[in-house]
Write a protein that holds these residues in place. Structure first.
Motif, mmCIF file in Angstrom:
data_model
loop_
_atom_site.group_PDB
_atom_site.id
_atom_site.type_symbol
_atom_site.label_atom_id
_atom_site.label_comp_id
_atom_site.label_asym_id
_atom_site.label_seq_id
_atom_site.Cartn_x
_atom_site.Cartn_y
_atom_site.Cartn_z
ATOM 1 N N GLU A 1 -23.843 33.347 69.976
ATOM 2 C CA GLU A 1 -24.713 32.880 68.974
ATOM 3 C C GLU A 1 -26.008 32.891 69.267
ATOM 4 O OE1 GLU A 1 -23.012 28.995 68.961
ATOM 5 O OE2 GLU A 1 -21.027 29.506 68.244
ATOM 6 N N THR B 1 -30.550 26.051 69.563
ATOM 7 C CA THR B 1 -30.108 25.467 68.379
ATOM 8 C C THR B 1 -30.863 26.396 67.229
ATOM 9 O OG1 THR B 1 -32.090 23.922 68.508
ATOM 10 C CG2 THR B 1 -30.054 23.354 69.535
ATOM 11 N N GLY B 2 -30.104 26.164 65.918
ATOM 12 C CA GLY B 2 -30.604 26.681 64.892
ATOM 13 C C GLY B 2 -29.570 27.223 63.935
ATOM 14 N N ASP B 3 -29.968 26.939 62.670
ATOM 15 C CA ASP B 3 -28.726 27.241 61.705
ATOM 16 C C ASP B 3 -28.782 28.934 61.312
ATOM 17 O OD1 ASP B 3 -28.244 24.602 61.249
ATOM 18 O OD2 ASP B 3 -30.062 24.610 59.771
ATOM 19 N N ASN B 4 -29.790 29.612 61.761
ATOM 20 C CA ASN B 4 -29.778 31.097 61.841
ATOM 21 C C ASN B 4 -30.358 31.735 62.746
ATOM 22 O OD1 ASN B 4 -32.363 30.941 60.456
ATOM 23 N ND2 ASN B 4 -31.528 30.364 58.652
ATOM 24 N N SER C 1 -34.212 30.524 62.728
ATOM 25 C CA SER C 1 -34.631 29.204 63.117
ATOM 26 C C SER C 1 -34.302 29.189 64.799
ATOM 27 C CB SER C 1 -33.772 28.404 62.451
ATOM 28 O OG SER C 1 -32.334 28.572 62.737
ATOM 29 N N LYS C 2 -33.176 30.124 65.330
ATOM 30 C CA LYS C 2 -33.092 30.096 66.565
ATOM 31 C C LYS C 2 -34.250 30.851 67.340
ATOM 32 C CE LYS C 2 -28.057 30.313 66.416
ATOM 33 N NZ LYS C 2 -26.951 30.920 66.617
ATOM 34 N N THR D 1 -36.938 28.288 67.511
ATOM 35 C CA THR D 1 -36.680 27.397 68.899
ATOM 36 C C THR D 1 -37.056 28.033 70.065
ATOM 37 O OG1 THR D 1 -34.669 26.230 67.660
ATOM 38 C CG2 THR D 1 -34.834 26.042 70.054
#
Length: 255
Positions: free
Chosen positions: A116, A231-234, A237-238, A241
């Motif tokens: 991920e 962390t992050g939705d995609n 966004s990761k 972070t």
């Protein structure tokens, strides 16, 4: 004349064979067609597996791997020793050989959280100097150590990584201490129990990915950030972070 008769007889035999075996030709054509049809899926599957392997998290992290091969003389040990020398005040070796700032990620092949996080790292790396601009202007650097690497030093009792952790227990204690003192921890983004898995040097409970930001810029002198996953939705966004981590911004500044 004898020669002409021989040539004529030869072609006559060929014509006779063609007429007698003409029924075979459709079967051959059908067989070839079915052969092609049935071979398409294995070929496609082969290409898909090749593409999947090429884009897999393991393949990506292997690009940055510092191997545990050769024990105390391994690339992993040399990197860790260089970082530690920097922590103790002599940062010239680590700067010269590894860079002033970099991520050090402990990963494993069977780690779903590593998979991920991979998209975030990859996105950040690919757009580090355009979309994601570091405040310090330094290039993206990352190193990885696989906790499940099998080497000739591996025994039934101890893996190569267990032996590495035994040798470098002081390093992991320093990493945990940096984590406890980080704003990221004070903001509640990592837990005390997670940091304890680093501090205790317990390979049975060691979390992957464990991500360290090593920073020797300005007044920084070693491990400055600790993360467990990204962390992050995609992927975008990761990457944001990770950039915040690199810049010591966002959740990495006490609110």
């Amino acid at each position: 004349m004898a020669v002409l008769r021989a040539i004529g007889a030869f072609f006559a035999k060929i014509w006779r064979w063609i007429k007698e075996t003409a029924w075979v030709q459709p079967l051959l054509i059908v067989g070839i067609i079915f052969g092609l049809i049935f071979s398409i899926k294995p070929i496609v599957d082969g290409f898909n597996k090749l593409a999947e392997k090429k884009s897999s998290a393991e393949t990506y992290y292997y690009k940055f791997q510092q191997s545990l091969v050769n024990g105390t003389d391994s690339d992993a040990d040399k990197l860790t020793n260089a970082i530690w020398s920097g922590v103790e005040g002599d940062a010239e070796s680590v700067k010269a050989n590894y860079g002033e700032k970099f991520f050090l990620a402990y990963v494993s092949e069977s780690c779903s959280s590593c998979k991920e996080a991979k998209g975030g790292f990859e996105t950040l790396e690919e757009h580090f100097e355009d979309t994601f601009k570091p405040n310090d202007g330094l290039p993206f650097k990352m190193y990885t150590i696989f906790s499940d690497e099998v080497t000739s030093d591996t025994t039934n009792e101890q893996t190569a990584f267990v032996q590495y952790m035994d040798r470098k227990s002081y390093f992991f204690e320093e990493a945990a201490s940096a984590g406890y003192n980080s704003d990221y921890f004070l903001n509640g983004k990592i837990s005390e129990s997670d940091l304890q898995t680093v501090e205790s040097c317990d390979p049975e409970n060691f979390l992957t990915p464990t991500i360290l930001l090593v920073d020797f810029t300005g007044s920084n002198s070693g491990i400055t950030e600790v993360m467990f996953g990204v962390t992050g939705d995609n992927d975008y966004s990761k990457a944001e972070t990770l950039l915040d981590c690199w810049n010591h911004e966002g959740d990495f500044v006490l609110k």
